[in-house]
Design a protein around this motif. Structure first.
Motif, PDB file in Angstrom:
ATOM      1  N   GLU A  28      45.681  59.788  42.343  1.00  0.00           N
ATOM      2  CA  GLU A  28      46.108  58.390  42.401  1.00  0.00           C
ATOM      3  C   GLU A  28      45.790  57.717  43.731  1.00  0.00           C
ATOM      4  O   GLU A  28      46.122  56.562  43.951  1.00  0.00           O
ATOM      5  CB  GLU A  28      47.605  58.265  42.088  1.00  0.00           C
ATOM      6  CG  GLU A  28      48.525  58.889  43.104  1.00  0.00           C
ATOM      7  CD  GLU A  28      48.825  60.362  42.856  1.00  0.00           C
ATOM      8  OE1 GLU A  28      49.728  60.896  43.537  1.00  0.00           O
ATOM      9  OE2 GLU A  28      48.165  61.003  42.005  1.00  0.00           O
ATOM     10  N   GLY A  29      45.111  58.437  44.637  1.00  0.00           N
ATOM     11  CA  GLY A  29      44.729  57.880  45.925  1.00  0.00           C
ATOM     12  C   GLY A  29      45.851  58.010  46.941  1.00  0.00           C
ATOM     13  O   GLY A  29      46.998  58.308  46.603  1.00  0.00           O
ATOM     14  N   ILE A  30      45.495  57.789  48.200  1.00  0.00           N
ATOM     15  CA  ILE A  30      46.461  57.962  49.289  1.00  0.00           C
ATOM     16  C   ILE A  30      45.990  57.156  50.489  1.00  0.00           C
ATOM     17  O   ILE A  30      44.790  57.017  50.732  1.00  0.00           O
ATOM     18  CB  ILE A  30      46.607  59.461  49.638  1.00  0.00           C
ATOM     19  CG1 ILE A  30      47.757  59.703  50.619  1.00  0.00           C
ATOM     20  CG2 ILE A  30      45.301  60.035  50.157  1.00  0.00           C
ATOM     21  CD1 ILE A  30      48.143  61.170  50.759  1.00  0.00           C
ATOM     22  N   GLN A  31      46.935  56.623  51.243  1.00  0.00           N
ATOM     23  CA  GLN A  31      46.583  55.917  52.474  1.00  0.00           C
ATOM     24  C   GLN A  31      46.265  56.923  53.576  1.00  0.00           C
ATOM     25  O   GLN A  31      46.785  58.046  53.579  1.00  0.00           O
ATOM     26  CB  GLN A  31      47.723  55.006  52.919  1.00  0.00           C
ATOM     27  CG  GLN A  31      47.883  53.782  52.048  1.00  0.00           C
ATOM     28  CD  GLN A  31      48.804  52.738  52.659  1.00  0.00           C
ATOM     29  OE1 GLN A  31      49.296  52.883  53.781  1.00  0.00           O
ATOM     30  NE2 GLN A  31      49.030  51.665  51.919  1.00  0.00           N
ATOM     31  N   VAL A  32      45.425  56.503  54.502  1.00  0.00           N
ATOM     32  CA  VAL A  32      45.056  57.374  55.623  1.00  0.00           C
ATOM     33  C   VAL A  32      46.294  57.799  56.398  1.00  0.00           C
ATOM     34  O   VAL A  32      46.398  58.952  56.834  1.00  0.00           O
ATOM     35  CB  VAL A  32      44.021  56.681  56.548  1.00  0.00           C
ATOM     36  CG1 VAL A  32      43.824  57.465  57.832  1.00  0.00           C
ATOM     37  CG2 VAL A  32      42.696  56.505  55.826  1.00  0.00           C
ATOM     38  N   SER A  33      47.262  56.908  56.557  1.00  0.00           N
ATOM     39  CA  SER A  33      48.477  57.263  57.306  1.00  0.00           C
ATOM     40  C   SER A  33      49.216  58.423  56.637  1.00  0.00           C
ATOM     41  O   SER A  33      49.770  59.295  57.323  1.00  0.00           O
ATOM     42  CB  SER A  33      49.400  56.060  57.451  1.00  0.00           C
ATOM     43  OG  SER A  33      49.770  55.556  56.184  1.00  0.00           O
ATOM     44  N   GLU A  34      49.229  58.459  55.311  1.00  0.00           N
ATOM     45  CA  GLU A  34      49.878  59.566  54.604  1.00  0.00           C
ATOM     46  C   GLU A  34      49.063  60.851  54.733  1.00  0.00           C
ATOM     47  O   GLU A  34      49.628  61.934  54.881  1.00  0.00           O
ATOM     48  CB  GLU A  34      50.104  59.215  53.130  1.00  0.00           C
ATOM     49  CG  GLU A  34      51.232  58.245  52.917  1.00  0.00           C
ATOM     50  CD  GLU A  34      52.560  58.743  53.479  1.00  0.00           C
ATOM     51  OE1 GLU A  34      52.963  59.878  53.144  1.00  0.00           O
ATOM     52  OE2 GLU A  34      53.186  58.002  54.257  1.00  0.00           O
ATOM     53  N   LEU A  35      47.747  60.743  54.649  1.00  0.00           N
ATOM     54  CA  LEU A  35      46.892  61.916  54.863  1.00  0.00           C
ATOM     55  C   LEU A  35      47.158  62.513  56.244  1.00  0.00           C
ATOM     56  O   LEU A  35      47.229  63.735  56.405  1.00  0.00           O
ATOM     57  CB  LEU A  35      45.413  61.533  54.754  1.00  0.00           C
ATOM     58  CG  LEU A  35      44.812  61.437  53.372  1.00  0.00           C
ATOM     59  CD1 LEU A  35      43.400  60.859  53.448  1.00  0.00           C
ATOM     60  CD2 LEU A  35      44.783  62.789  52.692  1.00  0.00           C
ATOM     61  N   THR A  36      47.286  61.634  57.215  1.00  0.00           N
ATOM     62  CA  THR A  36      47.543  62.052  58.588  1.00  0.00           C
ATOM     63  C   THR A  36      48.822  62.868  58.682  1.00  0.00           C
ATOM     64  O   THR A  36      48.860  63.926  59.319  1.00  0.00           O
ATOM     65  CB  THR A  36      47.632  60.800  59.492  1.00  0.00           C
ATOM     66  OG1 THR A  36      46.385  60.119  59.444  1.00  0.00           O
ATOM     67  CG2 THR A  36      47.964  61.151  60.918  1.00  0.00           C
ATOM     68  N   GLY A  51      47.103  47.461  52.719  1.00  0.00           N
ATOM     69  CA  GLY A  51      46.684  48.857  52.720  1.00  0.00           C
ATOM     70  C   GLY A  51      45.486  49.139  51.832  1.00  0.00           C
ATOM     71  O   GLY A  51      45.143  48.366  50.932  1.00  0.00           O
ATOM     72  N   ARG A  52      44.859  50.264  52.129  1.00  0.00           N
ATOM     73  CA  ARG A  52      43.741  50.750  51.315  1.00  0.00           C
ATOM     74  C   ARG A  52      44.010  52.206  50.985  1.00  0.00           C
ATOM     75  O   ARG A  52      44.563  52.955  51.788  1.00  0.00           O
ATOM     76  CB  ARG A  52      42.424  50.587  52.068  1.00  0.00           C
ATOM     77  CG  ARG A  52      42.083  49.111  52.276  1.00  0.00           C
ATOM     78  CD  ARG A  52      40.882  48.859  53.182  1.00  0.00           C
ATOM     79  NE  ARG A  52      39.679  49.601  52.904  1.00  0.00           N
ATOM     80  CZ  ARG A  52      38.723  49.248  52.033  1.00  0.00           C
ATOM     81  NH1 ARG A  52      38.850  48.148  51.352  1.00  0.00           N
ATOM     82  NH2 ARG A  52      37.650  49.981  51.876  1.00  0.00           N
ATOM     83  N   LEU A  53      43.622  52.590  49.779  1.00  0.00           N
ATOM     84  CA  LEU A  53      43.805  53.962  49.335  1.00  0.00           C
ATOM     85  C   LEU A  53      42.485  54.711  49.366  1.00  0.00           C
ATOM     86  O   LEU A  53      41.431  54.135  49.078  1.00  0.00           O
ATOM     87  CB  LEU A  53      44.360  53.995  47.912  1.00  0.00           C
ATOM     88  CG  LEU A  53      45.741  53.382  47.704  1.00  0.00           C
ATOM     89  CD1 LEU A  53      46.105  53.398  46.216  1.00  0.00           C
ATOM     90  CD2 LEU A  53      46.789  54.130  48.508  1.00  0.00           C
ATOM     91  N   VAL A  54      42.556  55.977  49.688  1.00  0.00           N
ATOM     92  CA  VAL A  54      41.400  56.868  49.688  1.00  0.00           C
ATOM     93  C   VAL A  54      41.394  57.609  48.359  1.00  0.00           C
ATOM     94  O   VAL A  54      42.417  58.156  47.944  1.00  0.00           O
ATOM     95  CB  VAL A  54      41.478  57.872  50.860  1.00  0.00           C
ATOM     96  CG1 VAL A  54      40.306  58.851  50.810  1.00  0.00           C
ATOM     97  CG2 VAL A  54      41.537  57.147  52.192  1.00  0.00           C
ATOM     98  N   PHE A  55      40.241  57.627  47.693  1.00  0.00           N
ATOM     99  CA  PHE A  55      40.050  58.349  46.437  1.00  0.00           C
ATOM    100  C   PHE A  55      38.835  59.258  46.580  1.00  0.00           C
ATOM    101  O   PHE A  55      37.857  58.888  47.234  1.00  0.00           O
ATOM    102  CB  PHE A  55      39.752  57.382  45.280  1.00  0.00           C
ATOM    103  CG  PHE A  55      40.900  56.523  44.871  1.00  0.00           C
ATOM    104  CD1 PHE A  55      41.740  56.908  43.842  1.00  0.00           C
ATOM    105  CD2 PHE A  55      41.143  55.322  45.524  1.00  0.00           C
ATOM    106  CE1 PHE A  55      42.804  56.111  43.454  1.00  0.00           C
ATOM    107  CE2 PHE A  55      42.202  54.512  45.147  1.00  0.00           C
ATOM    108  CZ  PHE A  55      43.032  54.908  44.111  1.00  0.00           C
ATOM    109  N   LEU A  56      38.872  60.416  45.932  1.00  0.00           N
ATOM    110  CA  LEU A  56      37.681  61.253  45.857  1.00  0.00           C
ATOM    111  C   LEU A  56      36.741  60.648  44.813  1.00  0.00           C
ATOM    112  O   LEU A  56      37.182  60.233  43.744  1.00  0.00           O
ATOM    113  CB  LEU A  56      38.038  62.684  45.441  1.00  0.00           C
ATOM    114  CG  LEU A  56      38.880  63.502  46.420  1.00  0.00           C
ATOM    115  CD1 LEU A  56      39.182  64.868  45.822  1.00  0.00           C
ATOM    116  CD2 LEU A  56      38.200  63.644  47.761  1.00  0.00           C
TER     117      LEU A  56
END
Length: 158
Positions: free
Chosen positions: A52-60, A94-99
């Protein structure tokens, strides 16, 4: 040349050396499958990006790395075609990161190789010892997870 380690090495050193062995096996398999442009800092993106994607801040936060480190990894993977960023429908800034499809193709190779390494280690020790190690490390991680102070910049918004 075989690595030499101190007679009574710190646990952290042993964990790092064993992790390097595991990582080298995964890197070799990814390279053989045509993903030789993936570097170790990219691994956290593949590991922690949900469908479902994730923000860079959450990945961090999940990866326990600096925001700058994660942002750089995401930018590199985006240029290489492994991820894409899209607007976050729940956060207009915000922007979400998706594979991407290419990015999704990395996980099965890395997972299969990781299982092979686990199996090899179980052959070298025993399945019971490997399971005991896994459980011990899991229990230790659960206990220390919240004891580690956040790194500077790790909780910045992104």
């Amino acid at each position: 040349m075989k690595e030499t380690i101190p007679e009574n090495p710190p646990l952290g050193l042993l964990l790092r050396l064993v992790h390097q062995h595991w990582t080298q096996a995964v890197d070799t398999a990814l390279d053989a499958a045509g993903f030789g442009d993936i570097r170790p800092p990219h691994a956290n993106v593949f590991t922690f990006t949900p469908s479902e994607g994730i923000q860079v801040s959450e990945l961090t936060k999940l990866a326990h790395v600096r925001k700058q480190t994660m942002t750089q990894a995401v930018e590199e993977l985006e240029k290489l075609g492994y991820v894409e960023r899209r607007p976050d429908p729940n956060d207009r800034r915000g922007r979400l990161v998706f594979l991407t499809e290419r990015g999704k193709a990395v996980r099965p190779i890395a997972s299969a190789t990781g299982r092979k390494v686990d199996e090899r280690w179980a052959e070298l020790t025993s399945p019971q010892e490997m399971e005991a190690l896994r459980q011990s490390l899991r229990q230790l991680f659960e206990k220390v997870r919240d004891d580690v102070p956040a790194r500077p910049g790790a909780d910045s918004e992104g």
